[in-house]
Design a protein around this motif. Structure first.
Motif, PDB file in Angstrom:
ATOM      1  N   ASP A  69       1.000  -1.154  -0.055  1.00 26.36           N
ATOM      2  CA  ASP A  69       0.237   0.234   0.069  1.00 26.36           C
ATOM      3  C   ASP A  69       0.259   0.825  -0.184  1.00 26.36           C
ATOM      4  O   ASP A  69       1.953   1.021   0.589  1.00 26.36           O
ATOM      5  N   VAL A  70       0.310   1.765  -0.865  1.00 31.13           N
ATOM      6  CA  VAL A  70       1.475   3.737  -1.099  1.00 31.13           C
ATOM      7  C   VAL A  70       1.493   4.327   0.486  1.00 31.13           C
ATOM      8  O   VAL A  70       2.021   5.037   0.555  1.00 31.13           O
ATOM      9  N   ARG A  71       0.259   3.719   1.257  1.00 34.41           N
ATOM     10  CA  ARG A  71       0.812   4.674   2.112  1.00 34.41           C
ATOM     11  C   ARG A  71       1.686   4.176   3.287  1.00 34.41           C
ATOM     12  O   ARG A  71       1.259   4.992   4.651  1.00 34.41           O
ATOM     13  N   GLU A  72       1.987   2.994   2.890  1.00 35.98           N
ATOM     14  CA  GLU A  72       3.111   2.390   4.662  1.00 35.98           C
ATOM     15  C   GLU A  72       4.548   2.743   3.834  1.00 35.98           C
ATOM     16  O   GLU A  72       5.078   2.044   2.435  1.00 35.98           O
ATOM     17  N   ALA A 110     -14.389  12.559   8.253  1.00 34.91           N
ATOM     18  CA  ALA A 110     -13.422  12.826   8.984  1.00 34.91           C
ATOM     19  C   ALA A 110     -12.255  11.066   8.205  1.00 34.91           C
ATOM     20  O   ALA A 110     -11.399  11.751   7.066  1.00 34.91           O
ATOM     21  N   ASN A 111     -12.788  10.499   7.871  1.00 36.95           N
ATOM     22  CA  ASN A 111     -11.883   9.251   7.954  1.00 36.95           C
ATOM     23  C   ASN A 111     -12.438   9.710   5.960  1.00 36.95           C
ATOM     24  O   ASN A 111     -10.973   8.409   5.662  1.00 36.95           O
ATOM     25  N   ALA A 112     -13.376   8.893   5.836  1.00 39.56           N
ATOM     26  CA  ALA A 112     -12.843   9.065   4.688  1.00 39.56           C
ATOM     27  C   ALA A 112     -12.298  10.583   3.552  1.00 39.56           C
ATOM     28  O   ALA A 112     -11.861   9.658   2.398  1.00 39.56           O
ATOM     29  N   PHE A 113     -12.466  11.123   3.910  1.00 41.52           N
ATOM     30  CA  PHE A 113     -11.686  12.151   3.906  1.00 41.52           C
ATOM     31  C   PHE A 113      -9.928  12.285   3.571  1.00 41.52           C
ATOM     32  O   PHE A 113      -9.439  12.171   2.442  1.00 41.52           O
ATOM     33  N   LYS A 114      -9.869  11.780   5.099  1.00 40.05           N
ATOM     34  CA  LYS A 114      -8.219  10.958   5.227  1.00 40.05           C
ATOM     35  C   LYS A 114      -7.301  10.193   4.126  1.00 40.05           C
ATOM     36  O   LYS A 114      -6.241  10.008   3.725  1.00 40.05           O
ATOM     37  N   THR A 115      -8.025   9.166   3.915  1.00 50.42           N
ATOM     38  CA  THR A 115      -7.971   8.424   2.961  1.00 50.42           C
ATOM     39  C   THR A 115      -7.875   8.457   2.211  1.00 50.42           C
ATOM     40  O   THR A 115      -6.802   8.132   1.066  1.00 50.42           O
ATOM     41  N   VAL A 116      -8.769   9.091   1.135  1.00 52.09           N
ATOM     42  CA  VAL A 116      -8.257   9.578  -0.519  1.00 52.09           C
ATOM     43  C   VAL A 116      -7.247  10.655  -0.354  1.00 52.09           C
ATOM     44  O   VAL A 116      -6.187  10.398  -1.326  1.00 52.09           O
ATOM     45  N   VAL A 117      -6.728  11.781   0.597  1.00 54.83           N
ATOM     46  CA  VAL A 117      -5.702  12.581   0.821  1.00 54.83           C
ATOM     47  C   VAL A 117      -4.999  11.618   0.914  1.00 54.83           C
ATOM     48  O   VAL A 117      -3.673  11.631   0.323  1.00 54.83           O
ATOM     49  N   GLU A 118      -4.856  10.508   1.607  1.00 54.42           N
ATOM     50  CA  GLU A 118      -3.814   9.666   1.877  1.00 54.42           C
ATOM     51  C   GLU A 118      -3.317   9.105   0.746  1.00 54.42           C
ATOM     52  O   GLU A 118      -1.864   8.318   0.826  1.00 54.42           O
ATOM     53  N   ILE A 119      -3.924   8.235   0.496  1.00 50.74           N
ATOM     54  CA  ILE A 119      -3.894   7.567  -0.643  1.00 50.74           C
ATOM     55  C   ILE A 119      -2.731   8.334  -1.911  1.00 50.74           C
ATOM     56  O   ILE A 119      -2.266   7.762  -2.592  1.00 50.74           O
ATOM     57  N   ASP A 120      -3.606   9.256  -1.971  1.00 48.96           N
ATOM     58  CA  ASP A 120      -4.242  10.675  -3.551  1.00 48.96           C
ATOM     59  C   ASP A 120      -2.329  11.001  -3.676  1.00 48.96           C
ATOM     60  O   ASP A 120      -1.237  10.966  -3.625  1.00 48.96           O
ATOM     61  N   VAL A 122      -0.505  12.004   0.144  1.00 47.35           N
ATOM     62  CA  VAL A 122       0.733  11.268   0.691  1.00 47.35           C
ATOM     63  C   VAL A 122       1.518  10.317   0.175  1.00 47.35           C
ATOM     64  O   VAL A 122       2.993   9.908  -0.088  1.00 47.35           O
ATOM     65  N   GLY A 123       0.433   9.382  -1.271  1.00 47.05           N
ATOM     66  CA  GLY A 123       1.057   7.504  -1.503  1.00 47.05           C
ATOM     67  C   GLY A 123       2.099   8.412  -2.622  1.00 47.05           C
ATOM     68  O   GLY A 123       3.135   8.047  -2.399  1.00 47.05           O
ATOM     69  N   THR A 124       1.661   9.821  -3.031  1.00 45.47           N
ATOM     70  CA  THR A 124       2.309  10.247  -4.376  1.00 45.47           C
ATOM     71  C   THR A 124       4.300  10.451  -3.382  1.00 45.47           C
ATOM     72  O   THR A 124       5.161  10.101  -4.049  1.00 45.47           O
ATOM     73  N   PHE A 125       3.953  11.391  -2.600  1.00 41.70           N
ATOM     74  CA  PHE A 125       5.385  11.675  -1.682  1.00 41.70           C
ATOM     75  C   PHE A 125       5.683   9.961  -1.649  1.00 41.70           C
ATOM     76  O   PHE A 125       6.920  10.601  -1.271  1.00 41.70           O
ATOM     77  N   ALA A 162      -9.041  18.438  -3.100  1.00 42.08           N
ATOM     78  CA  ALA A 162      -7.891  19.338  -2.158  1.00 42.08           C
ATOM     79  C   ALA A 162      -6.638  18.109  -2.054  1.00 42.08           C
ATOM     80  O   ALA A 162      -5.384  18.385  -2.172  1.00 42.08           O
ATOM     81  N   ALA A 163      -6.757  16.750  -2.377  1.00 40.73           N
ATOM     82  CA  ALA A 163      -5.959  15.931  -2.679  1.00 40.73           C
ATOM     83  C   ALA A 163      -4.840  16.309  -4.114  1.00 40.73           C
ATOM     84  O   ALA A 163      -3.721  16.189  -3.715  1.00 40.73           O
TER      85      ALA A 163
END
Length: 261
Positions: A69-72, A110-120, A122-125, A162-163
């Protein structure tokens, strides 16, 4: 005088791509493999990864896959280090992993918003940062897949807007920071692409589908191959003086009147 992107640009180059086992990411993977690149595909689902590797291999290409997972970020770093050990380094990194769904902001958790931001975002970074130590530099190229939502507000898409806006600015910042080391960082912003999950979600009814199509200047949907060719160009020597750029490959949708009926 320049020549079109060809096998001369990608033969034996090592390309890492997240989200490369489905949709636009898979299209890019197959295209670059056909040009002679060694593909390293990253995704969360092993069965999809296996299918993508099998497709590429059946067509005469070369690909391996890592299920992560790109979040890891820590696991990504381990896999990128393994890539460097196995292939000697990485030439191209493409961040195509994404998550999205339609929901009004007042009903979004809040978790749904955070999930998309983290995948798109944060995952890119995470992918770019993890790959950085393994890059063959100077000459390496990085590419993010963004979306028109980065520039055009869209109802029921606050999280994705936002993401993607963050991705656009991240690309520009990394281009400034890493340019002196010979690393180019760009992005492609696809419009409505036929046969993708994103278009299916965007066009819930035939009426909405027709509206989305007509919102483009060219009045038709794009193809996965359009994005693959744009990605191939930006990561090739033909775009050697291009960095910090977001290329709209959207049929003119960004400039249309996109207001849902």
């Amino acid at each position: 005088m320049t020549t079109p992107v060809s096998q001369l640009d990608y033969q034996d180059r090592v390309v890492v791509i997240s989200g490369g086992s489905s949709g636009i990411g898979l299209g890019i993977s197959r295209h670059l493999a056909a040009l002679g690149a060694q593909l390293v595909i990253i995704g969360r689902t092993q069965s999809k990864l296996d299918h993508a590797v099998a497709q590429i291999s059946a067509a005469g290409g070369r690909a391996i896959a890592y299920a992560v997972d790109v979040r890891e970020s820590a696991k990504l770093a381990e896999h990128m280090a393994d890539c460097k050990s196995r292939f000697g380094g990485i030439d191209v990194v493409i961040a195509a992993a994404a998550g999205n769904f339609f929901v009004p902001a007042e009903r979004m958790s809040a978790n749904a918003f955070k999930t998309v931001v983290e995948i798109d975002l944060v995952g890119t970074f995470n992918l770019f940062a993890a790959a950085f130590p393994a890059l063959n530099k100077p000459g390496a190229a990085m590419l993010a897949i963004t979306a028109p939502q980065a520039q055009r507000p869209m109802a029921n898409q606050a999280h994705a807007c936002a993401a993607k806006a963050g991705i656009d600015m991240l690309v520009k910042c990394l281009a400034m920071e890493w340019g002196a080391q010979g690393i180019r960082v760009n992005a492609v912003s696809p419009g409505p692409i036929a046969g993708t999950e994103g278009l299916t979600r965007l066009s819930a009814t035939p009426e909405v589908e027709r509206f989305v199509r007509d919102a483009t200047a060219l009045k038709h949907f794009g193809e996965v191959g359009d994005i693959a060719q744009a990605a191939a160009f930006l990561c090739s020597s033909q775009a050697g003086y291009v960095t910090g750029t977001v290329l709209d490959c959207d049929g003119g949708m960004r400039h249309g009147n996109f207001v849902s009926p």
